[in-house]
Every structure is written in C-alpha cells, then in structure tokens.
Design a protein around this motif. Structure first.
Motif, short mmCIF file in Angstrom:
data_model
loop_
_atom_site.label_atom_id
_atom_site.label_comp_id
_atom_site.label_asym_id
_atom_site.label_seq_id
_atom_site.Cartn_x
_atom_site.Cartn_y
_atom_site.Cartn_z
N ARG A 280 13.27 7.49 3.80
CA ARG A 280 12.83 6.87 2.55
C ARG A 280 11.58 7.57 2.04
N ILE A 282 8.33 7.26 0.26
CA ILE A 282 7.44 6.14 -0.01
C ILE A 282 6.56 6.43 -1.23
N THR A 285 4.61 2.24 -5.81
CA THR A 285 5.33 1.04 -6.26
C THR A 285 6.09 0.37 -5.12
N ASP A 286 6.54 1.15 -4.13
CA ASP A 286 7.25 0.58 -2.99
C ASP A 286 6.31 -0.31 -2.17
N GLU A 289 5.38 -3.59 -3.69
CA GLU A 289 6.46 -4.57 -3.61
C GLU A 289 6.91 -4.78 -2.17
N LEU A 291 7.96 -2.90 0.10
CA LEU A 291 9.16 -2.15 0.50
C LEU A 291 10.44 -2.97 0.34
N ASN A 293 11.86 -3.46 -2.63
CA ASN A 293 12.55 -2.98 -3.83
C ASN A 293 13.58 -1.91 -3.47
N GLY A 295 14.79 1.62 -3.06
CA GLY A 295 13.99 2.80 -2.78
C GLY A 295 14.63 4.10 -3.22
#
Length: 472
Positions: A280, A282, A285-286, A289, A291, A293, A295
């Motif tokens: 993922r 990172i 914004t992740d 939220e 994590l 949301n 990705g």
C-alpha cells in the motif's frame, strides 16, 4: 409530521411518489440563463488585494451561503471584460467542479461580483421568482445523488451545465412553495445555529488542548524546574537540563519518495493501482482517515524499487507541499507491506535520544506547526525542503523517562478534551444528516407543512432531535 392526503407517481426515480397536485418540470424551463463563470485570460495577474468579489467553489458553503472571506478580487476593468459572468441579485450559483452541487443565492451585499468557470450561474424567469425553493431543491439529497451519477470523472468531478439544466424538479403551487421555504428556513436556521455553536466549542477545546501541549513540550511539567535562556527568540526560557539544538542532531532518517530515483525513473518503475496488491502506498489522506479509506497500491517490483522509503510502522510522515505543508502524522502499527507516497517526508529519530512518539508530539504541537508553515510559505508555492526541517531548533528532555512522563501528562490532561471534541463532532454529523433528510422530505412532499407554525422561541429547541435538544 403529517403526510399529504393523496400521492401520485412522479416517474422520476430519485423522487418516487409526490403529492397529487404537484408537477415535475426540468430546471431549464424555469430559467432565462444557465451559464458558467469565466477565468481571466491571464490567470493570477488579474487578481488584486481588494476590489470586485470573485467567487470560486470554496466561496460557496455547504449550507447555502456565500463566504466572503473565501472570495478573491478582480479590478473593475477585468469585471467589465468578464461581462458574461457578472452576477446579479437573486442569481443562483452552483459549484460544478470538485465539490459539486453547492448552491447559494446572490444577495446585494456581495455585489458587484463575478465568478470563475467552476461555478454555474442560474437565473430564473421573472414569472418564477422563488429562488429559495429552487435552492433547497438543488441542494437536496435526491438531486445531489443524481448529480453524482451524472458527473464527468476527469482529474476532478465535473458537472456539465447540460445536466444541470435537464434535472427534474418538483413544483408545488406558489403558496405551498412559500410555506415549505418558511418551514425550512426556520428549522435549518435552528440546526445551523446548533452546528455553529458546537463548532465554536470544538475550536475552543482544540485551543485549550494546544495550550496544554505547547506548555508541556516547551516548559516541561515540573513547575519548580530551574529555567535557563534557550537562545531561541520565540521560546525564551527552558528547563536548564533540557537539550537545545537543531533537528539534524537527533535525526536518524529523513527521506522521501523522490529519494528512490528521478521523476522519469519513478514514472517508469512505479504504477499506481486502485485495487489491493503487494504494497500500500501511504499518503497523508490515508492516515487522516486511519487507513480505513480506499487505498492506492503498488506491485512487489515497485515496492522493491521504492526501497529507500519503505514504511514499517511508527514513522513520522510530514506533508512537504501545498496547504498542508508541515502537518505531521504518526504511522500506526501495520501488518502489511507499505511504502511512502509522494509529497511527504519520512522521519525517524535516534531512538537512544528521543522516541518517535515524543518527536511526533513535539512536531505536531501548535508552536512547531506554525514554524513549519512559515518556512513553507516563504516560497512561491507552499513547500518544505529537507534543509528546512533539519535546521529547526529542537528542545527536549534528555531522558526517555522524562519524555514519557510528559507524554503521560498530556494524555491525562487532554483525554477529557478529546472525548468532548469527539462527542460534539458526532452531534454535528448527526445534525447535518438530519438537516439533509428534512430538506429532502420537505421538497419531495413526504411531509405536509402547509399548516405548520413555529413554536415560540422559548420552546424552539423541542423541534430539534431530542438527544441534541437536551444538550443544547
């Protein structure tokens, strides 16, 4: 709330049944003008420090008002050149790019005014002059959901004016429109005041929390500690046994996405994937939220290529470009492969001298946020470079024991504040949901408010949801 005595099928999917006497009509048949604003030909050079109000998407609030503080300004000559997008009193403006569907009515206080190409202009025919009714309709959940299905997905959501014009609207008699508008003005006014009050309380609580943290990380928690001059202009005195120096003295790792290769090589070796894959990517914004949301992912090969910015959990990430430059987040414990996205720095501190948790609390404090933001704003585009971060003056207790004592103190002193903030934010979210639902019910005729009368001011909170009215 009672219902109308008889209903009929509207034959419009998002409205369902409507009162028997109501009609359905497309917006374009009620208007004399549906157009959009204009951007000056020499973008940026035409804007001035004061002058004619120039609206953007962010100038339209999500509760149907114009935010003057979010307007730019153009001079009168530019206003004349952009004559096709000059706004008139009672025009309806609607955001058609980005945060689509925000609607407001132009009143004389904002005039003269103009607007850019991301804002649509709707001018009703004189024989149909109930702008408030149309505004409530265009901002109702059924119409907004319809817009979301119709948007053209490019770099950002875009709503075509053609789709705005052909949207179906419910049209009751003029007296009914006035009754519903009167009802909604009263009830949404109550809810907006409740929301505004809670937002102010949250801001005060955040200020209180920031004050506690700032004092703890710059003066310590021992009121009897002997103080010495820090040599730092904005800080003055610090506990005499604390360490004072530049960030570079305690920094172990400072890296970013571009440390892995040139822009050309990154574009060649790293492809962003919308569906889960090996690793993922990172982004800020992740973490904002938690994590939870959807990705962005990269393949195993891309993850290996990005070896200089692999994330294992516990690192500090700092935005280095744009409006959020200087904002820091702490990566939680993770049990999956992850790597750093662009426009951020990854920081790790020398564990023997300072825990990452303490460094995160220090960098996230209000005083350090301001320092980082000021450094970012010193360039034409808000941006931090690595030297900006390394050269910051840092102060901290020399032992992990004292660092942890400060962290424990902050946790104890701010936990109740965090609980209150969470409680008030939940109330705001619920009230906004209730507001949206009430507007939708009223403008589609699911409730009959023709005989509604407002209660006296003494009892007006009784009209709010019970759980919130009790705490208002």
């Amino acid at each position: 709330m009672k219902r109308y005595p008889r209903y009929k099928q509207s034959h419009v999917q998002w409205f369902g049944e409507i009162p028997e006497t109501w009609d359905i009509i497309k917006l374009k048949f009620l208007t004399s003008v549906i157009t959009k604003g204009t951007t000056p030909s020499t973008v940026g050079k035409d804007f001035v420090s004061e002058g004619i109000n120039y609206l953007k998407v962010e100038s339209i609030s999500n509760v149907g008002t114009i935010l003057k503080e979010k307007c730019s300004f153009i001079d009168r000559e530019t206003h004349k050149i952009l004559h096709r997008s000059q706004l008139q009193e009672s025009d309806i403006v609607i955001s058609i790019a980005g945060a689509i569907g925000r609607v407001a009515i132009i009143d004389k206080e904002i005039l003269p005014a103009n607007t850019n190409q991301a804002v649509g202009i709707i001018r009703l025919r004189k024989r149909f002059n109930n702008q408030k009714w149309i505004t409530y309709l265009l901002n109702s959940e059924p119409v907004l959901n319809h817009y979301k299905l119709e948007v053209v997905e490019t770099a950002q959501a875009n709503l075509s004016l053609e789709n705005v014009g052909i949207v179906d609207l419910t049209i009751p008699s003029i007296p009914e429109q006035h009754s519903i508008v009167r009802f909604l003005d009263h009830r949404t006014g109550q809810m907006d005041r409740f929301i505004t009050n809670r937002q102010k309380q949250i801001e005060l609580l955040k200020e209180q929390k920031a004050g506690i943290i700032n004092k703890a990380v710059t003066k310590g928690i021992n009121p009897k500690a002997k103080m010495n001059p820090s040599g730092i202009e904005w800080l003055k005195e610090v506990p005499e046994h604390w360490m004072v120096g530049k960030v570079r003295r305690v920094l172990d790792i400072l890296t970013d996405f571009t440390a892995n290769g040139s822009f050309a090589d990154l574009a060649k070796n790293v492809k962003y994937l919308d569906t889960p894959d090996y690793s993922r990517l990172i982004r800020l914004t992740d973490l904002r939220e938690d994590l939870k949301n959807d990705g962005i992912y990269v393949s195993k090969e891309a993850h290996a290529y990005l070896s200089k910015s692999v994330i294992y959990g516990g690192e500090i990430l700092m935005a280095n470009v744009g409006a959020y430059a200087g904002l820091v987040c702490l990566v939680p414990k993770i049990d999956f492969a992850a790597t750093l996205g662009p426009n951020m720095f990854l920081l790790k501190f020398e564990e023997k001298r300072m825990s990452n948790q303490y460094a995160f609390t220090l960098l996230g404090s209000d005083c350090y946020c301001r320092i980082l933001m000021n450094k970012a704003l010193s360039s034409a585009q808000p941006k931090l470079n690595k030297e900006d971060v390394k050269s910051i003056d840092f102060i901290f207790p020399p032992t992990h024991k004292e660092q942890q004592e400060i962290l424990d103190f902050i946790q104890a002193e701010t936990s109740n504040i965090d609980s209150l903030i969470s409680k008030y934010q939940k109330q705001i979210d619920l009230m906004q949901e209730y507001r949206t639902a009430l507007i939708s019910q009223a403008v589609t005729g699911k409730i009959d408010v023709r005989e509604w009368q407002p209660k006296s001011k003494k009892y007006e909170t009784e009209e709010l949801p019970v759980s919130m009215a009790a705490e208002n």
